[in-house]
Design a protein around this motif. Structure first.
Motif, mmCIF file in Angstrom:
data_model
loop_
_atom_site.group_PDB
_atom_site.id
_atom_site.type_symbol
_atom_site.label_atom_id
_atom_site.label_comp_id
_atom_site.label_asym_id
_atom_site.label_seq_id
_atom_site.Cartn_x
_atom_site.Cartn_y
_atom_site.Cartn_z
ATOM 1 N N ASP A 212 9.011 29.053 -37.699
ATOM 2 C CA ASP A 212 7.733 28.355 -37.744
ATOM 3 C C ASP A 212 7.315 28.029 -36.309
ATOM 4 O O ASP A 212 7.378 26.898 -35.863
ATOM 5 C CB ASP A 212 7.866 27.096 -38.598
ATOM 6 C CG ASP A 212 6.534 26.509 -38.970
ATOM 7 O OD1 ASP A 212 5.497 27.070 -38.560
ATOM 8 O OD2 ASP A 212 6.517 25.484 -39.668
ATOM 9 N N ALA A 213 6.902 29.061 -35.582
ATOM 10 C CA ALA A 213 6.610 28.930 -34.157
ATOM 11 C C ALA A 213 5.438 27.990 -33.889
ATOM 12 O O ALA A 213 5.454 27.247 -32.904
ATOM 13 C CB ALA A 213 6.337 30.299 -33.549
ATOM 14 N N ASP A 214 4.424 28.022 -34.741
ATOM 15 C CA ASP A 214 3.267 27.141 -34.528
ATOM 16 C C ASP A 214 3.686 25.678 -34.614
ATOM 17 O O ASP A 214 3.269 24.863 -33.784
ATOM 18 C CB ASP A 214 2.175 27.434 -35.552
ATOM 19 C CG ASP A 214 1.514 28.786 -35.324
ATOM 20 O OD1 ASP A 214 1.529 29.262 -34.167
ATOM 21 O OD2 ASP A 214 1.002 29.359 -36.297
ATOM 22 N N ALA A 215 4.501 25.345 -35.585
ATOM 23 C CA ALA A 215 4.958 23.962 -35.732
ATOM 24 C C ALA A 215 5.831 23.566 -34.543
ATOM 25 O O ALA A 215 5.730 22.445 -34.036
ATOM 26 C CB ALA A 215 5.718 23.784 -37.036
ATOM 27 N N ALA B 180 6.328 20.395 -29.585
ATOM 28 C CA ALA B 180 6.640 20.324 -28.158
ATOM 29 C C ALA B 180 5.474 19.746 -27.365
ATOM 30 O O ALA B 180 5.667 18.943 -26.459
ATOM 31 C CB ALA B 180 7.009 21.710 -27.635
ATOM 32 N N ILE B 181 4.256 20.148 -27.715
ATOM 33 C CA ILE B 181 3.079 19.631 -27.021
ATOM 34 C C ILE B 181 2.947 18.131 -27.256
ATOM 35 O O ILE B 181 2.697 17.361 -26.336
ATOM 36 C CB ILE B 181 1.809 20.377 -27.470
ATOM 37 C CG1 ILE B 181 1.835 21.805 -26.944
ATOM 38 C CG2 ILE B 181 0.557 19.654 -26.995
ATOM 39 C CD1 ILE B 181 0.778 22.694 -27.545
#
Length: 65
Positions: A22-25, A30-31
């Motif tokens: 789940d790269a978007d999550a 992180a942001i």
């Protein structure tokens, strides 16, 4: 003598919960985390030096902006 085979355990296996990939999550988290850290250390300069990894992240954000 009987031999029993057990499956090897993977120390990097994720437990139940958030699915892998789940790269978007991960990016959003992180942001939010890094951005929140920058705001906190900007508003509370007395916290500098308390946690060295936080200071490193703050400096990294400051110098890349």
């Amino acid at each position: 003598m009987s031999s029993t085979t057990s499956e090897p355990t993977d120390p990097h296996r994720r437990g139940p919960g958030r699915p892998r990939g789940d790269a978007d999550a991960d990016r959003d988290r992180a942001i939010r985390t890094t951005g929140g850290l920058a705001v906190l250390l900007t508003n509370r300069p007395d916290l500098h030096g308390v946690h060295p990894p936080a200071d490193l992240a703050f400096e990294a954000i400051r110098w890349t902006a």
